[in-house]
Scaffold this motif. Structure first.
Motif, short mmCIF file in Angstrom:
data_model
loop_
_atom_site.label_atom_id
_atom_site.label_comp_id
_atom_site.label_asym_id
_atom_site.label_seq_id
_atom_site.Cartn_x
_atom_site.Cartn_y
_atom_site.Cartn_z
N ILE A 29 0.85 -1.20 0.00
CA ILE A 29 0.00 0.00 0.00
C ILE A 29 0.88 1.25 0.00
O ILE A 29 1.71 1.42 0.90
CB ILE A 29 -0.93 0.00 1.23
CG1 ILE A 29 -1.77 -1.29 1.28
CG2 ILE A 29 -1.84 1.24 1.22
CD1 ILE A 29 -2.64 -1.45 2.51
N LEU A 42 7.06 7.52 -5.00
CA LEU A 42 8.44 7.52 -5.49
C LEU A 42 9.20 6.30 -4.97
O LEU A 42 10.00 5.71 -5.69
CB LEU A 42 9.15 8.79 -5.01
CG LEU A 42 8.82 10.08 -5.76
CD1 LEU A 42 9.49 11.27 -5.08
CD2 LEU A 42 9.24 9.99 -7.21
N PHE A 90 -2.43 -1.45 -3.55
CA PHE A 90 -3.44 -0.40 -3.35
C PHE A 90 -2.71 0.93 -3.23
O PHE A 90 -1.68 1.03 -2.58
CB PHE A 90 -4.26 -0.66 -2.08
CG PHE A 90 -5.31 0.38 -1.83
CD1 PHE A 90 -6.47 0.44 -2.59
CD2 PHE A 90 -5.13 1.35 -0.83
CE1 PHE A 90 -7.44 1.42 -2.38
CE2 PHE A 90 -6.09 2.32 -0.60
CZ PHE A 90 -7.24 2.36 -1.37
N ARG A 101 -3.66 5.52 -3.40
CA ARG A 101 -4.71 6.54 -3.48
C ARG A 101 -5.00 6.93 -4.93
O ARG A 101 -6.15 6.99 -5.33
CB ARG A 101 -4.28 7.76 -2.67
CG ARG A 101 -5.42 8.67 -2.31
CD ARG A 101 -5.03 9.68 -1.27
NE ARG A 101 -3.73 10.29 -1.59
CZ ARG A 101 -3.05 11.08 -0.77
NH1 ARG A 101 -3.55 11.36 0.42
NH2 ARG A 101 -1.91 11.60 -1.10
N LEU A 136 3.83 4.96 2.97
CA LEU A 136 2.90 6.10 2.93
C LEU A 136 3.58 7.35 3.47
O LEU A 136 4.61 7.27 4.13
CB LEU A 136 1.68 5.75 3.79
CG LEU A 136 0.88 4.55 3.27
CD1 LEU A 136 0.01 3.96 4.37
CD2 LEU A 136 0.03 4.98 2.08
N PRO A 137 2.97 8.54 3.23
CA PRO A 137 3.65 9.76 3.64
C PRO A 137 3.85 9.94 5.16
O PRO A 137 4.98 10.05 5.62
CB PRO A 137 2.75 10.88 3.08
CG PRO A 137 2.03 10.24 1.93
CD PRO A 137 1.83 8.81 2.33
N ASP A 147 -1.63 9.06 7.72
CA ASP A 147 -1.93 8.16 6.59
C ASP A 147 -1.80 6.70 7.03
O ASP A 147 -2.64 5.86 6.70
CB ASP A 147 -0.96 8.44 5.43
CG ASP A 147 -0.93 9.91 5.05
OD1 ASP A 147 -2.00 10.44 4.72
OD2 ASP A 147 0.13 10.54 5.13
N THR A 160 15.48 6.82 -3.85
CA THR A 160 14.78 6.09 -4.92
C THR A 160 15.75 5.15 -5.64
O THR A 160 15.34 4.09 -6.11
CB THR A 160 14.17 7.08 -5.93
OG1 THR A 160 15.15 8.05 -6.27
CG2 THR A 160 12.98 7.82 -5.34
P1 NAD Z 1 5.31 9.83 -2.23
O1 NAD Z 1 4.59 11.05 -1.80
O2 NAD Z 1 6.01 9.81 -3.54
O3 NAD Z 1 4.31 8.56 -2.21
C1 NAD Z 1 3.33 8.32 -1.25
C2 NAD Z 1 2.27 7.43 -1.89
O4 NAD Z 1 1.29 7.09 -0.91
C3 NAD Z 1 1.53 8.11 -3.04
O5 NAD Z 1 1.52 7.24 -4.16
C4 NAD Z 1 0.12 8.34 -2.49
O6 NAD Z 1 -0.87 8.24 -3.51
C5 NAD Z 1 0.00 7.18 -1.52
N1 NAD Z 1 -0.98 7.42 -0.46
C6 NAD Z 1 -1.08 8.47 0.38
N2 NAD Z 1 -2.10 8.31 1.23
C7 NAD Z 1 -2.67 7.12 0.91
C8 NAD Z 1 -3.76 6.40 1.42
N3 NAD Z 1 -4.50 6.87 2.43
N4 NAD Z 1 -4.05 5.21 0.86
C9 NAD Z 1 -3.34 4.73 -0.16
N5 NAD Z 1 -2.28 5.37 -0.69
C10 NAD Z 1 -1.96 6.55 -0.17
O7 NAD Z 1 6.32 9.50 -1.05
P2 NAD Z 1 7.68 8.65 -1.08
O8 NAD Z 1 8.84 9.49 -1.49
O9 NAD Z 1 7.43 7.35 -1.77
O10 NAD Z 1 7.86 8.39 0.49
C11 NAD Z 1 7.02 7.51 1.25
C12 NAD Z 1 7.56 7.43 2.66
O11 NAD Z 1 8.92 6.97 2.64
C13 NAD Z 1 7.56 8.79 3.40
O12 NAD Z 1 7.27 8.59 4.75
C14 NAD Z 1 9.00 9.26 3.20
O13 NAD Z 1 9.38 10.16 4.23
C15 NAD Z 1 9.76 7.95 3.25
N6 NAD Z 1 11.04 7.91 2.55
C16 NAD Z 1 11.21 8.50 1.32
C17 NAD Z 1 12.47 8.42 0.71
C18 NAD Z 1 12.74 9.07 -0.64
O14 NAD Z 1 13.91 9.20 -1.00
N7 NAD Z 1 11.73 9.43 -1.41
C19 NAD Z 1 13.52 7.75 1.31
C20 NAD Z 1 13.31 7.13 2.52
C21 NAD Z 1 12.06 7.22 3.13
#
Ligand code: NAD
Length: 305
Positions: A9, A13, A32, A34, A67-68, A72, A127
């Protein structure tokens, strides 16, 4: 390892490339998200689409969340059509998002009452690490649950460390984010000074990166700053969220976190400009406004002699 049924879920990114790796490793995946776009992409690769978090978890041995923020994860796990409504006793939910350790402990306790295992397993490595399966993963929760889930985590990460009871993974990740944010500030200020004083920015990054001033932030995001490339690997709004969590913990523990508070304010300014979806390196724009100077190659660049 034997094929596992995995629910995933949050296909953003990070989540999308992680889910792809699990599929490539031969696991059965139900997904799954959003928004629909990434779900359709995963379905084309062989995953099954679920209509809710509950449906994602209903037949899964493992349900992974990416998830963010805390709200969430709470909604997806404990909400009306949440994972808790359908997860099988004996199955495991693994939260790989970066969220509050306090919220993780609450969710852990609630799921434990239902016989469902819960791990907080946040990651670092960006990523690129998600695509290549080279993430570092810091895990909190019951050790036996961790050992069972470890082969799944091995598909996603190279360095996997069990940190202790529930919440320990997130606490470690928040420490990591303090280090990330402050070294990013250092990289930005170093580049501002280098630019304003007319140095060759590429040489500055190269030489600093070979000595005591080296950092992942400077080596990886320094060139992006110089090239004015603010596309996100890691979104600024997510780092602001991580620093907010760090400050909440500092408040709880009566621990002054001066640098964290400063960088948090800079990120607030960036998000207030409507630029929270840019990469974290865009924080340099806030510093550039304060300095009335833009980091630029054109102002520097001493001639080769
Ligand atoms: P992102 O914003 O690209 O992706 C989040 C995804 O969650 C989106 O696809 C969104 O549609 C989905 N989403 C949000 N609420 C939802 C819900 N209620 N039900 C279903 N789907 C839902 O974020 P990201 O960069 O993939 O990061 C995700 C987590 O990982 C965050 O907590 C971030 O801090 C952490 N993180 C990110 C990185 C990075 O380099 N991008 C590295 C390490 C950790």
């Amino acid at each position: 390892m034997p094929v596992a049924r995995i629910g995933f879920i949050g296909l953003g990114l990070m989540g999308k490339p992680m889910a792809k790796r699990l599929l490539s490793a031969g696991h059965e995946l139900k997904v799954f998200n959003r928004s629909r776009g990434p779900v359709e992409e995963l379905v084309r690769l062989g995953a099954e689409a679920a209509g809710s978090p509950a449906e994602t978890a209903s037949e899964s041995d493992y349900t992974i969340l990416m998830l963010p923020d805390s709200k969430d994860v709470r909604l997806v796990v404990l909400g009306e059509r949440g994972v808790i409504q359908a997860a099988k006793p004996g199955s495991t939910v693994i939260d790989m998002s970066t969220i509050s350790p306090v919220v993780e402990r609450e969710i852990y306790a609630t799921l434990k009452e239902r016989g469902v295992g819960y791990l907080d397993a946040p990651v670092t490595g960006g990523t690129i690490g998600a695509e290549q399966g080279t993430l570092a993963i810091m895990v909190g929760g019951d050790y036996a649950v961790f050992k069972k889930a470890e082969p799944i985590l091995r598909v996603l990460g190279q360095r996997i460390v069990y940190m202790g009871p529930s919440g320990s993974g997130q606490m470690t990740k928040i420490c990591n984010q303090i280090s990330v944010a402050l070294s990013l500030l250092g990289a930005c200020e170093a580049l501002l000074l280098a630019s304003k004083s007319g140095l060759d920015l590429d040489k500055v990054i190269e030489i600093i990166s070979s000595g005591a001033g080296a950092s992942w932030q400077l080596a990886n995001l320094g060139p992006a700053i110089v090239n004015r490339d603010f596309r996100p690997g890691f979104k600024a709004e997510h780092l602001m969220k991580d620093l907010r969590i760090a400050l909440e913990i500092g408040q709880e523990l009566n621990l002054p976190l001066l640098g964290t508070a400063l960088v948090h304010q800079l990120f607030k300014s960036l998000v207030a400009r409507g630029e929270g979806a840019l990469g974290t390196q865009a924080v340099v724009k806030v510093l550039e406004d304060l300095a009335h100077h833009i980091v630029s190659r054109s102002l520097g660049g001493a001639e080769e002699s």
